[in-house]
Design a protein around this motif. Structure first.
Motif, mmCIF file in Angstrom:
data_model
loop_
_atom_site.group_PDB
_atom_site.id
_atom_site.type_symbol
_atom_site.label_atom_id
_atom_site.label_comp_id
_atom_site.label_asym_id
_atom_site.label_seq_id
_atom_site.Cartn_x
_atom_site.Cartn_y
_atom_site.Cartn_z
ATOM 1 N N ARG A 1 -7.257 1.891 -14.619
ATOM 2 C CA ARG A 1 -8.206 2.616 -15.458
ATOM 3 C C ARG A 1 -9.100 3.553 -14.665
ATOM 4 O O ARG A 1 -9.336 4.686 -15.058
ATOM 5 C CB ARG A 1 -9.082 1.601 -16.212
ATOM 6 C CG ARG A 1 -9.252 1.899 -17.691
ATOM 7 C CD ARG A 1 -10.149 0.876 -18.361
ATOM 8 N NE ARG A 1 -9.470 -0.410 -18.556
ATOM 9 C CZ ARG A 1 -9.930 -1.566 -18.079
ATOM 10 N NH1 ARG A 1 -11.045 -1.615 -17.384
ATOM 11 N NH2 ARG A 1 -9.262 -2.689 -18.306
ATOM 12 N N ARG A 2 -9.563 3.072 -13.525
ATOM 13 C CA ARG A 2 -10.553 3.855 -12.792
ATOM 14 C C ARG A 2 -10.004 4.603 -11.598
ATOM 15 O O ARG A 2 -10.515 5.649 -11.217
ATOM 16 C CB ARG A 2 -11.685 2.929 -12.303
ATOM 17 C CG ARG A 2 -12.440 2.256 -13.418
ATOM 18 C CD ARG A 2 -13.237 3.294 -14.236
ATOM 19 N NE ARG A 2 -13.401 2.906 -15.629
ATOM 20 C CZ ARG A 2 -14.357 2.095 -16.068
ATOM 21 N NH1 ARG A 2 -15.250 1.595 -15.224
ATOM 22 N NH2 ARG A 2 -14.423 1.784 -17.345
ATOM 23 N N LEU A 3 -8.977 4.035 -10.956
ATOM 24 C CA LEU A 3 -8.497 4.653 -9.719
ATOM 25 C C LEU A 3 -7.119 5.301 -9.867
ATOM 26 O O LEU A 3 -6.502 5.689 -8.882
ATOM 27 C CB LEU A 3 -8.456 3.613 -8.579
ATOM 28 C CG LEU A 3 -9.801 2.983 -8.204
ATOM 29 C CD1 LEU A 3 -9.627 2.070 -6.988
ATOM 30 C CD2 LEU A 3 -10.850 4.056 -7.898
ATOM 31 N N ARG A 4 -6.664 5.391 -11.100
ATOM 32 C CA ARG A 4 -5.389 6.046 -11.378
ATOM 33 C C ARG A 4 -4.225 5.409 -10.621
ATOM 34 O O ARG A 4 -3.283 6.104 -10.233
ATOM 35 C CB ARG A 4 -5.468 7.533 -11.005
ATOM 36 C CG ARG A 4 -6.545 8.303 -11.726
ATOM 37 C CD ARG A 4 -6.649 9.755 -11.208
ATOM 38 N NE ARG A 4 -5.378 10.361 -10.899
ATOM 39 C CZ ARG A 4 -4.915 11.480 -11.452
ATOM 40 N NH1 ARG A 4 -5.632 12.079 -12.394
ATOM 41 N NH2 ARG A 4 -3.763 11.991 -11.071
ATOM 42 N N VAL A 5 -4.313 4.111 -10.384
ATOM 43 C CA VAL A 5 -3.223 3.413 -9.717
ATOM 44 C C VAL A 5 -2.564 2.461 -10.710
ATOM 45 O O VAL A 5 -3.095 1.380 -10.989
ATOM 46 C CB VAL A 5 -3.746 2.615 -8.490
ATOM 47 C CG1 VAL A 5 -2.623 1.775 -7.906
ATOM 48 C CG2 VAL A 5 -4.296 3.565 -7.443
ATOM 49 N N ASN B 1 -1.394 4.767 -19.926
ATOM 50 C CA ASN B 1 -2.571 3.906 -19.918
ATOM 51 C C ASN B 1 -2.857 3.284 -21.279
ATOM 52 O O ASN B 1 -3.570 2.292 -21.377
ATOM 53 C CB ASN B 1 -3.814 4.672 -19.437
ATOM 54 C CG ASN B 1 -4.003 4.497 -17.935
ATOM 55 O OD1 ASN B 1 -3.267 3.752 -17.303
ATOM 56 N ND2 ASN B 1 -4.991 5.171 -17.376
ATOM 57 N N LEU C 1 -7.834 -0.931 -11.362
ATOM 58 C CA LEU C 1 -7.148 0.056 -10.526
ATOM 59 C C LEU C 1 -6.495 1.132 -11.373
ATOM 60 O O LEU C 1 -6.491 2.312 -11.031
ATOM 61 C CB LEU C 1 -6.086 -0.620 -9.651
ATOM 62 C CG LEU C 1 -6.552 -1.458 -8.462
ATOM 63 C CD1 LEU C 1 -5.348 -2.069 -7.758
ATOM 64 C CD2 LEU C 1 -7.354 -0.628 -7.478
ATOM 65 N N HIS D 1 0.167 -5.364 -5.893
ATOM 66 C CA HIS D 1 -1.062 -5.493 -5.115
ATOM 67 C C HIS D 1 -1.591 -6.915 -5.162
ATOM 68 O O HIS D 1 -2.240 -7.388 -4.229
ATOM 69 C CB HIS D 1 -2.133 -4.517 -5.621
ATOM 70 C CG HIS D 1 -3.356 -4.501 -4.766
ATOM 71 N ND1 HIS D 1 -4.587 -4.950 -5.201
ATOM 72 C CD2 HIS D 1 -3.536 -4.103 -3.486
ATOM 73 C CE1 HIS D 1 -5.472 -4.821 -4.223
ATOM 74 N NE2 HIS D 1 -4.861 -4.305 -3.176
ATOM 75 N N TYR E 1 1.024 9.170 -11.130
ATOM 76 C CA TYR E 1 0.203 8.702 -12.250
ATOM 77 C C TYR E 1 0.618 9.356 -13.571
ATOM 78 O O TYR E 1 0.806 10.579 -13.645
ATOM 79 C CB TYR E 1 -1.248 9.021 -11.949
ATOM 80 C CG TYR E 1 -2.232 8.644 -13.022
ATOM 81 C CD1 TYR E 1 -2.971 9.622 -13.695
ATOM 82 C CD2 TYR E 1 -2.441 7.314 -13.355
ATOM 83 C CE1 TYR E 1 -3.892 9.279 -14.665
ATOM 84 C CE2 TYR E 1 -3.359 6.969 -14.331
ATOM 85 C CZ TYR E 1 -4.083 7.941 -14.983
ATOM 86 O OH TYR E 1 -4.994 7.603 -15.955
ATOM 87 N N TYR F 1 0.821 -1.223 0.000
ATOM 88 C CA TYR F 1 0.000 0.000 0.000
ATOM 89 C C TYR F 1 0.843 1.256 0.000
ATOM 90 O O TYR F 1 0.428 2.299 -0.504
ATOM 91 C CB TYR F 1 -1.023 -0.047 1.136
ATOM 92 C CG TYR F 1 -2.064 -1.085 0.831
ATOM 93 C CD1 TYR F 1 -1.989 -2.365 1.382
ATOM 94 C CD2 TYR F 1 -3.079 -0.825 -0.089
ATOM 95 C CE1 TYR F 1 -2.911 -3.337 1.039
ATOM 96 C CE2 TYR F 1 -4.000 -1.795 -0.436
ATOM 97 C CZ TYR F 1 -3.911 -3.052 0.135
ATOM 98 O OH TYR F 1 -4.815 -4.020 -0.217
ATOM 99 N N PHE G 1 0.158 6.215 -7.186
ATOM 100 C CA PHE G 1 -1.068 7.007 -7.368
ATOM 101 C C PHE G 1 -0.726 8.469 -7.641
ATOM 102 O O PHE G 1 -1.284 9.103 -8.538
ATOM 103 C CB PHE G 1 -1.939 6.892 -6.113
ATOM 104 C CG PHE G 1 -3.161 7.774 -6.128
ATOM 105 C CD1 PHE G 1 -3.266 8.886 -5.298
ATOM 106 C CD2 PHE G 1 -4.217 7.497 -6.994
ATOM 107 C CE1 PHE G 1 -4.387 9.694 -5.313
ATOM 108 C CE2 PHE G 1 -5.345 8.307 -7.022
ATOM 109 C CZ PHE G 1 -5.434 9.401 -6.180
#
Lengths: 455, 455, 455
Positions: free
Chosen positions: C330-334, C205, C328, C341, C200, C190, C197
């Motif tokens: 695509r949607r959470l910018r991770v 992407n 993660l 993870h 980014y 984490y 994060f």
């Protein structure tokens, strides 16, 4: 090479072939895992050195067997997964298959051997008792499997490998009861030859375009050899008696390997038309000494005898690679892909016979536990050797027949030695040069292990 | 590059060259093996820990010396065969030669050292007594040989390597009597420089087309560095006293290597015109700390002193690679192929001098066993260092002269750094790109170890 | 690809970029080394097992702690420098960066952890007392750093790596006080996600032309996997109690890894459209079992439970790679480059929760040292887990902000995954083929680890 049209056909063929893998491999693995975990849940528990409840105030932690067992266990793990994995990746386009199927096979072989050996040797009070010592025994059974598979490297699917694994282990562990670890190499070799005899592929006798090495694959393969070479003393001593026996085992293995290494270089240059060294010889024949001292490795044979065994086993192994393997393939329909008969069969035979002789010499008035004379003991051991070979060969042939069943995703001749059949391959896979002029090059290129085109 | 005509001429030249190997190499190896096995048969027997007849009811198996010796022995084996083997395979087209001639040379060096050291140090009751402890001592002598050979990597034949081996070992073991393992690096370095001084090849001063690395060879080479790095503590402690001495040796070696690693990265970026890191620096200079702590590794020098030694030795080593080696080649006709003078000579000198100083500091009122004062002891040790260097250099030069004999299959300038001379090579060997634009590229490419074209 | 004009522009951009490295990297490293050596000089001394002055006539040399500690220390060194180094070199053109920045980072992390842990745990009489046991503890802290960095592999400069290192270590060692080694994987994961994060990069992407593997890099990477696999038992047992605890830890780790290996092969074929195996899965997911048994590895959980944990962790890890990681990104910018993870986060969570449950089961009437009931103890542990995750994520994000400072030589998007930015590269670097047809190939090529173009 191939025009776009046949490339599309190829991809279709390939896809149909590996589509089998998408259902068959997971189905097989999950079935096996369910079986294993149920057997573990019902039967497997801790032994005296792993059970917390059996430790008392008097127990000295540093006297736990793990400190004697784990170092050898880890050394042999390096041989199995890293040494063997690298060694088997000598094919230019079967590196993934070589290293990774070795990974899968070895993992499963050890798991299954833990259970079988558990029932035969570590079973009491209704449970299999587990500690690192079980793992070491399982590693030896695993070695049998991996050696056998060398005979068919590049010509099977992972489904076939897992299916045949059972048969090998069960046969070996039935036989091993009387023979100890002497018979590992001999059993593994003739079992593998039995399998490859049944799985004979006539078209491969003219060679295969992908049955060659690349510069990088030769380097990685000899790196594997070096891992096996460095840790072979651990392998040969792990199951001998602690103390001076293990010390002698380490010494003899080192001496035997040194002798076979030097001899291998000499013979490689000598037996090569142009006097050059062959990487295949360096990858395989240098290891012959480790096998040849194996059967007498803890006896008082003298260091000079270990040296002589190394030289002898190496010579037999080299002559096997140069003359016997092509003959076996051409005349007896035995296509020994990695030449296991040279590195494990011939050397294993020499090793066993030498041990029998040495035992005679060292202990003249020997009366075996069963009241035999020395001569009788020798005959008994020779009989055990002979029956092991016979049972292994028959077991191998039966397994070969089993592997011909249609649902086991066996590669067609065209797709042998080809990672693209079972793996997603990177972009540069198809750009690696493949031997163009197969005729003259192929016949003279002794750097490809097992590349005996005019079988 | 070459047209068909000169390629045919090339192949002819090559064939004539290696035809020598077809008779000479086996002849030499067999002669040596016969000598070894006869000496083994007559003189070599088991020591107290390997002789079954010397074990009694009172003997505790787990107190056998093998359990203390074997782990360090195996670690150093990994350094010698795997670490050094990978490190030496940095040349784009001499990977086989690097890794495999290291294999051959190391094997033979250990065998021969067992005998020589056996006669000098393990001889009583008319026999050499053998156990794993002998093997560890032999590994150190082997390290001397391998370090020396780094000076001439790619420029000799295996016949030359085996012939020179005797001389190196005999010289080293005569000198080692008084010096302990301190002088390994210093002796090996100046012996190697002596050899390469005699074997000077003027045309190599303008660089050689094959004297460069490839992406894969650089990766494999730095992998070798990592093996050496990880196990160097075992090397430095294997012959020190058991207990806290060995513990300190491990600690100091780790600290020294850490310091030299960080410093090497800093200096590599700093001394490079474009601020980029050089793989040659990562492959070699990061190891400097292991050598520099060597002479005082078991003393109470404080962890900070070990750190300082690491930084110091690394700096000397790096400056040597950048400035001293080109000078030695250009002005003093010393072509140090692997830069052993930087990694073993300069660092070895710093190490020895530091040890002398530390000994002074740590034990002010020191009276050596022979009744000397502290100052006298220091002078005595400096004299020993000086005479070692002199004897090594002279021994190296004499060996160099020996290697110029015509029957030792020495490669011509054209065929240096070329696997194709002594090995059967795979199909993709000649397709690997070789540096095209040698002028500007060559001068700036610091990623090639030893690639100092304008010697 | 690029015409001569933009290639020149590229070289200019690159030069300007790495010119920073010529001053910044040495400056940073030298500053850190000066700090380290001063702290060593003032604070670091020998512990009871390394201090010669504390050995007496009664001291038995072979009872020195080094003989129990050093073998595990060396095994973990192999994992850190060789296993991890090879594993991280899967990118076609970031092999140098992967292996060598791992070398630099690990070396410095261990040095710094020795000091921080020294002050927290080994400090008395005004000094940090040093022995190999400190080094083992430092290795664990180092593992945290290396795991975290997996999230940003190929997207940072060595300057950024060294700067962030401090923060990671300090945070981890504050938290570790209460948690033991259970939280290594969870914290590291984490923290790394927090960093990535903030860092980014939207353009990544759509994939990156160099974000793919080559045949050789895939081989070297899976070789790294095998090193980690073989020695993971040493890692999981090194800080557990000696005796049967360590024995169980070794056993459970082996069983867990075996289970996750078999499961990984099954799932890889199953979840792949064409039923082929993916090298990325073999390189990563096979290791999941080692993490998942970690939190309960010395408990009496039964071998079957270890097997089940292996299967469970592997399944979570694989589903994570296939479905969660793309989500993660695509949607959470991770953008989790190595999928840490999946291999450390999900498995670490399962491991910790399982340990809490098992502890409940195994010791029903448990009263923790602080007088809690079993239920309270479980809630306390879950709270510790939750706060660890929160602190790690926040610490990671703060570190990410720090890394955005302009002087840290961060690579531009264009030069990610590119050795040429920070290294002198050999002649054949630019001739290696890069994926041509990025669209369809890229989407289907699951053999590239982390290659999820449509993030």
């Amino acid at each position: 090479q191939m025009n776009t049209c046949s490339k599309a056909q190829n991809t279709d063929k390939m896809t149909k072939n590996s589509a089998n893998l998408r259902v068959r491999l997971p189905a097989l693995i999950f079935a096996l895992e369910v079986m294993i975990i149920v057997l573990y849940a019902v039967f497997v528990t801790y032994d005296d050195h792993t059970n917390a409840l059996l430790q008392t105030n008097m127990t000295k932690p540093m006297e736990n067997a793990v400190y004697q067992d784990y170092p050898f266990f880890a050394d042999i793990q390096m041989m199995i997964f890293i040494g063997f994995g690298c060694l088997l990746s000598f094919f230019q386009r079967y590196g993934f298959g070589g290293m990774v199927f070795n990974f899968l096979t070895a993992t499963f072989a050890i798991q299954w051997a833990i259970l079988i050996q558990g029932f035969f040797h570590f079973y009491y009070d209704g449970k299999i008792h587990l500690g690192v010592i079980n793992l070491i025994n399982a590693e030896f059974a695993c070695a049998v499997v991996l050696i056998s598979f060398g005979a068919v490297l590049g010509k099977t699917s992972p489904v076939q490998l897992l299916v045949s694994l059972f048969e090998i282990l069960f046969e070996y562990l039935k036989i091993n009861d009387a023979g100890g670890s002497i018979l590992i190499h001999v059993f593994a070799c003739y079992f593998g030859l039995g399998v490859t005899f049944i799985l004979y592929r006539p078209s491969l006798n003219d060679g295969h375009s992908k049955e060659c090495t690349s510069y990088q694959s030769d380097m990685l393969s000899v790196l594997g050899t070096l891992f096996l070479w460095v840790f072979w003393p651990s392998f040969n001593c792990a199951l001998t008696l602690r103390g001076d026996d293990q010390h002698r085992a380490i010494l003899h293995t080192f001496i035997g390997l040194s002798a076979s290494t030097l001899t291998a270089f000499a013979l490689s240059a000598m037996l090569n038309k142009n006097g050059k060294l062959s990487m295949a010889d360096v990858q395989n024949v240098t290891l012959a000494g480790g096998v040849t001292v194996g059967a007498s490795v803890d006896m008082m044979i003298t260091p000079a005898a270990a040296y002589a065994l190394g030289m002898l086993g190496c010579t037999a192994c080299m002559l096997g690679y140069k003359y016997l393997s092509p003959f076996l393939a051409r005349r007896l329909r035995v296509q020994d892909q990695c030449g296991i008969h040279n590195l494990h069969g011939l050397t294993g035979l020499i090793s066993t016979v030498a041990a029998i002789c040495e035992l005679q010499e060292l202990i003249p008035g020997l009366k075996a536990g069963l009241g035999r004379t020395a001569k009788e003991q020798a005959l008994y051991q020779l009989a055990a050797l002979g029956s092991t070979i016979a049972l292994a060969a028959v077991g191998g042939m039966l397994t070969g027949l089993l592997l011909k069943l249609p649902y086991l995703a066996s590669p067609s001749d065209e797709f042998c030695f080809d990672d693209e059949l079972f793996f997603n391959v990177p972009a540069d896979y198809n750009q690696a040069p493949v031997a163009q002029d197969l005729g003259p090059f192929h016949l003279q290129d002794a750097s490809s292990k097992g590349c005996f085109p005019s079988f």
